[in-house]
Design an enzyme around this catalytic site. Structure first.
Site, PDB file in Angstrom:
ATOM      1  N   GLU B  70       0.827  -1.213   0.000  1.00 53.57           N
ATOM      2  CA  GLU B  70       0.000   0.000   0.000  1.00 53.57           C
ATOM      3  C   GLU B  70       0.857   1.258   0.000  1.00 53.57           C
ATOM      4  O   GLU B  70       0.522   2.238  -0.656  1.00 53.57           O
ATOM      5  CB  GLU B  70      -0.947   0.009   1.203  1.00 53.57           C
ATOM      6  CG  GLU B  70      -2.121  -0.940   1.086  1.00 53.57           C
ATOM      7  CD  GLU B  70      -1.759  -2.386   1.416  1.00 53.57           C
ATOM      8  OE1 GLU B  70      -0.612  -2.630   1.846  1.00 53.57           O
ATOM      9  OE2 GLU B  70      -2.620  -3.261   1.221  1.00 53.57           O
ATOM     10  N   HIS B 139     -10.066  -6.179   9.757  1.00 52.97           N
ATOM     11  CA  HIS B 139     -10.713  -6.017   8.451  1.00 52.97           C
ATOM     12  C   HIS B 139     -12.139  -5.484   8.601  1.00 52.97           C
ATOM     13  O   HIS B 139     -12.977  -5.721   7.739  1.00 52.97           O
ATOM     14  CB  HIS B 139     -10.768  -7.353   7.703  1.00 52.97           C
ATOM     15  CG  HIS B 139      -9.428  -7.956   7.430  1.00 52.97           C
ATOM     16  ND1 HIS B 139      -8.711  -8.643   8.382  1.00 52.97           N
ATOM     17  CD2 HIS B 139      -8.664  -7.961   6.313  1.00 52.97           C
ATOM     18  CE1 HIS B 139      -7.574  -9.062   7.852  1.00 52.97           C
ATOM     19  NE2 HIS B 139      -7.521  -8.658   6.603  1.00 52.97           N
TER      20      HIS B 139
END
Lengths: 357, 337
Positions: B70, B139
């Site tokens: 990322e 998550h």
């Protein structure tokens, strides 16, 4: 619009009712308005109480002759309520029955209601769409086919408007009629749509059975230019609301949903360019550039002019001093959206105009 | 003309229409071109969420698969944005923002300011948030409050397919970095969406329902719970106004205040954990600017201050539901000073 709320009753039990009498104030997400009676008789029973949410098509009250017994009324109500099925939720959102016609490269959305010869065609104004006839379309379609379309650049139609000229728009209107199989029709045009209908009636009178011009453009140079500019520029609720307020005599009628619906339309790609193009053709610099007043005497079809006395966009003065072949009706306490503000009266006027012909 | 489509399709359509309209719009992210893990077959999945399906076939190399890094690909997108492209980055879960936070917080958010207005950063980071998918603590978070806190970022939290399309198109056309939050449990909801491109301006809340007794302010998935609660309360004669914030930065203060001034009661529903979240922000706003109108203390319905639990049973307890929203409204209705 799925339900309406009863804000208050305007008549008491036992009152003699004639058609057109105001029965109750009803608030919907679209508009706050009064419900007018369509029947003659005595108000025998209020079925809905104040603040009740009633589905569209539901039972509000019973009007009957005084000879009808209470038991018969009970039975009627019971039968109605067992039979009655409110319209399913998605019915309105998917605009039931809307179709699309391909007309000279434009994709035009339209809605046809009713069946029968001597069809009619409803043409909205600048920034409007076929929903401007929400309170008229069904009532007018009880004995004939009535079409309402979205002009190019409007509603669910494609947003390209070409040069946006009067000639181009009235040609498109004529081609639309041919595409949907209307050799001739009663035309009802509102505001800018009035100018378009008028031009078609002058150019191709064989296509027009009769002409109703509602708060029509092209009757004189005056127009509220601030409205046009404000309508085009406003991007948010707070900016748009004051402009929409001007469309009605009673600006309480402009609910949040109406503002949202107009904003949804205005936020579509291509709409601003379409509106700017049309405004430049029809209303440049806060004046009407298209004025057909001098040609009204040449009209060979029966013509009715309707205006709201309190019109703040196009002055009702434009409806006065017209040639003798034209009948004018000026409705008091109504603004520019006269077909919404006095729907029942308006519908009766148009019906009797069509029948008298 | 419009038709019913899912929020997932609405996001895909917004991306496709903007890529069609403007060739500087590119899409980057893990598996967005769909190649990895499918024996080299391109456009196989459309990313882990299926959102970008079909884009690679139409726009080729403007849809780029990135390594699982990322910090690298968000950094690359920030650079691309500041040098003339309009990248839309898919960051699979907002929970992974930690590894690329410097790129967003210190670079993208600051360029316009630190370069005296000479640089713009038209970047969109689309990311998935929220609990309910049994995906556990790493998550499932609702991290929009952290991004709302940073000046220079715009934060969008859509609740419907219509809003998702219009707000995403607005985000792509916007010249500032926008973080666009998509709730996992909203992808399949359907709604009316016009086929044509359209925009919804940032900073204009949506009045989902009008009412006079209490104001319920919500965002994202919570808007649907708030509406369910309002519907249930209507049966008891409590008339609620439901406001969907749509964007947390910029914030539509006017609509919230206008409503609170009318109703005098405020319940804020926020799936984020309770400290320094959107609920506290809205409550503070009402306390500061609508104090005289308040008839009862503001109420907040949020998740508890704990990580999202792995156990199904506990996760269901963790997420606010319509019953808790309705109970909070009833409490404010009963309040006597």
């Amino acid at each position: 619009m799925k339900t309406g709320r009863v804000v208050g009753w305007l008549v008491n039990d036992g009152a003699e009712i004639v058609p057109g009498a105001e029965l109750a104030e009803i608030e919907t997400e679209k508009i706050l308005g009064s419900l007018e009676a369509s029947a003659t008789g005595v108000l025998r029973r209020k079925v809905a109480a104040v603040d009740d949410q009633v589905p569209v098509g539901g039972l509000l009250a019973v009007i009957a002759e005084s000879s009808i017994s209470e038991a018969q009324i009970d039975q009627f109500i019971a039968e109605f309520q067992t039979r009655f099925v409110p319209e399913p939720d998605e019915a309105e959102s998917t605009a039931p029955g809307c179709e699309v016609a391909d007309v000279s490269g434009h994709s035009l959305r339209y809605l046809k209601r009713g069946e029968g010869a001597e069809a009619a065609l409803l043409i909205h104004g600048f920034g409007g769409d076929l929903n401007n006839w929400l309170f008229n379309h069904e009532a007018l379609a009880d004995s004939r086919a009535v079409y309402a379309l979205d002009l190019p650049g409007h509603g669910g139609s494609s947003k390209r408007v070409g040069d946006g000229s009067l000639q181009e728009f009235s040609q498109i209107l004529g081609s639309f009629m041919e595409t949907v199989g209307l050799s001739k029709a009663h035309l009802v045009g509102h505001s800018m749509g009035g100018a378009v209908a008028l031009n078609l009636a002058l150019a191709r009178p064989q296509k027009v059975v009769s002409l109703a011009l509602i708060a029509s453009a092209a009757f004189g140079p005056e127009i509220d230019g601030e409205y046009i500019e404000g309508f085009i520029t406003a991007g948010r609720r707070k900016e748009l609301k004051p402009h929409l307020d001007k469309l009605f005599c009673d600006s309480k009628l402009v609910g949040r949903q109406m503002v949202e619906d107009v904003l949804k339309y205005k936020r579509t790609d291509g709409v601003e360019l379409a509106l700017r193009t049309l405004a430049a053709q029809f209303f440049p610099g806060g004046r009407q550039a298209v004025v057909l007043r001098e040609r009204l005497g040449q009209l060979s079809v029966p013509t009715l002019v309707v205006w709201g006395a309190e019109d703040r966009i196009l002055p009702s003065l434009h409806g006065k001093g017209l040639p003798e072949n034209i009948k004018t009706e000026i409705l008091s306490e109504c603004g520019h959206m006269v077909q919404m503000e006095a729907a029942t009266q308006f519908n009766r006027l148009i019906q009797s105009f069509w029948q008298a012909r | 003309m419009s038709r019913q489509i899912s929020l997932q399709q609405a996001v895909n359509e917004a991306l496709a229409q903007e890529m069609e309209r403007d060739k500087t719009v590119i899409v980057m992210g893990e598996d967005v071109a769909g190649g990895s893990g499918t024996q080299g077959e391109m456009d196989a999945w459309g990313g882990p969420l299926g959102i970008t399906k079909g884009l690679w076939s139409k726009f080729g190399d403007r849809v780029m698969d990135t390594p699982i890094s990322e910090s690298a690909f968000v950094g690359a997108a920030v650079g691309a944005a500041v040098s003339g492209l309009r990248p839309v980055v898919e960051l699979m879960f907002v929970d992974f923002m930690g590894v690329c936070f410097d790129q967003i917080l210190n670079q993208a958010a600051k360029f316009r300011y630190m370069f005296g207005g000479k640089a713009v950063t038209p970047l969109v980071v689309r990311t998935m948030y929220g609990a309910g998918l049994r995906a556990a603590a790493q998550h499932s978070q609702c991290l929009y409050p952290m991004f709302t806190h940073v000046p220079g970022l715009k934060c969008v939290v859509p609740s419907t397919p219509y809003d998702a399309k219009g707000l995403l198109i607005q985000a792509i056309r916007d010249n500032d970095p926008v973080i666009f939050f998509e709730h996992k449990l909203l992808y399949s909801i359907r709604g009316e969406v016009p086929e044509e491109p359209y925009t919804i301006p940032f900073g204009e809340a949506n009045f989902v329902r009008e009412g006079s007794d209490a104001t319920i302010v919500a965002l994202g998935r919570m808007v649907h719970l708030a509406s369910d609660a309002a519907q249930a309360l209507a049966q008891e004669g409590i008339d609620c106004e439901v406001i969907d914030l749509r964007t947390t930065s910029p914030l539509d203060e006017d609509s919230v205040l206008e409503s609170v001034e009318k109703t005098g009661r405020l319940v804020v529903v926020d799936e984020a954990s309770p400290r320094c979240n959107i609920a506290t922000d809205i409550a503070a706003l009402a306390g500061q600017k609508a104090f005289a109108s308040l008839k009862a203390p503001m109420a907040m319905v949020t998740a508890p201050h704990t990580p999202v639990p792995f156990s199904d049973v506990l996760e269901d307890q963790y997420i606010p539901d319509a019953k808790r929203v309705a109970a909070a409204v009833r409490d404010t209705m009963r309040y006597k000073a």
